[in-house]
Design an enzyme around this catalytic site. Sequence first.
Site, PDB file in Angstrom:
ATOM      1  N   SER A 182      93.176  36.584  38.474  1.00  0.00           N
ATOM      2  CA  SER A 182      94.348  35.948  37.864  1.00  0.00           C
ATOM      3  C   SER A 182      94.073  34.534  37.353  1.00  0.00           C
ATOM      4  O   SER A 182      94.841  34.015  36.557  1.00  0.00           O
ATOM      5  CB  SER A 182      95.509  35.918  38.850  1.00  0.00           C
ATOM      6  OG  SER A 182      95.225  35.062  39.928  1.00  0.00           O
TER       7      SER A 182
ATOM      8  N   HIS B   9      96.772  29.296  42.004  1.00  0.00           N
ATOM      9  CA  HIS B   9      97.319  29.270  40.647  1.00  0.00           C
ATOM     10  C   HIS B   9      97.537  27.831  40.188  1.00  0.00           C
ATOM     11  O   HIS B   9      97.513  26.902  40.986  1.00  0.00           O
ATOM     12  CB  HIS B   9      98.623  30.058  40.560  1.00  0.00           C
ATOM     13  CG  HIS B   9      98.401  31.536  40.498  1.00  0.00           C
ATOM     14  ND1 HIS B   9      99.431  32.438  40.558  1.00  0.00           N
ATOM     15  CD2 HIS B   9      97.277  32.278  40.371  1.00  0.00           C
ATOM     16  CE1 HIS B   9      98.937  33.660  40.477  1.00  0.00           C
ATOM     17  NE2 HIS B   9      97.639  33.586  40.363  1.00  0.00           N
TER      18      HIS B   9
ATOM     19  N   ASP C 175     104.924  32.648  38.405  1.00  0.00           N
ATOM     20  CA  ASP C 175     104.824  33.262  39.734  1.00  0.00           C
ATOM     21  C   ASP C 175     106.155  33.508  40.437  1.00  0.00           C
ATOM     22  O   ASP C 175     106.151  33.827  41.624  1.00  0.00           O
ATOM     23  CB  ASP C 175     103.958  32.382  40.641  1.00  0.00           C
ATOM     24  CG  ASP C 175     102.515  32.369  40.216  1.00  0.00           C
ATOM     25  OD1 ASP C 175     102.129  33.183  39.363  1.00  0.00           O
ATOM     26  OD2 ASP C 175     101.756  31.537  40.755  1.00  0.00           O
TER      27      ASP C 175
END
Length: 176
Positions: A51, A92, A118
Amino acid sequence: MLSTLTALKPRALLLQLLNFALVLSTAFMMWKGLSVASNSPSPIVVVLSGSMEPAFQRGDLLFLWNRNWREDTKVGEVVVYNVRGKDIPIVHRVVRKFGGGETPLQLLTKGDNNAADDTELYARDQKYLNRKEDVIGSVVGYIPFVGYVTILLSEYPWLKTAMLAIMGVTVVLQRE
């Protein structure tokens, strides 16, 4: 091999086992020392998914720092956070921030390789991350692909058993 095992005296075997315990306890103390120094419960994490590509690849080992939680977290900073009720930390990038100063800093994150933010990953009633409560730390460095060992051990449990068996046999058969 069998003659080596029978030739070991109980005292020598105990010494080998104590040396093995010393190695394990040293590794544990180093982990705890890093945790205290970085103010993070998990100062080193492994990237488990794609990701965050191209910034971080699967298997990269990330080093975290959480001593600056009172300072302003910047948009674009890569953070590692835990979602309430889940054990696996997520790596992230911060895409938006809200609050600061008197009010707690709230963050919205997104993986570089993901199409959406998210909010679907957060806990059920959670819209943003609380910087002080949810974030484990900010990424300050990394080593590429070193974390693949951890990924292999978690994906193939028999490999963990084999590695422990090899370590145990090595400890017993080692002369010094």
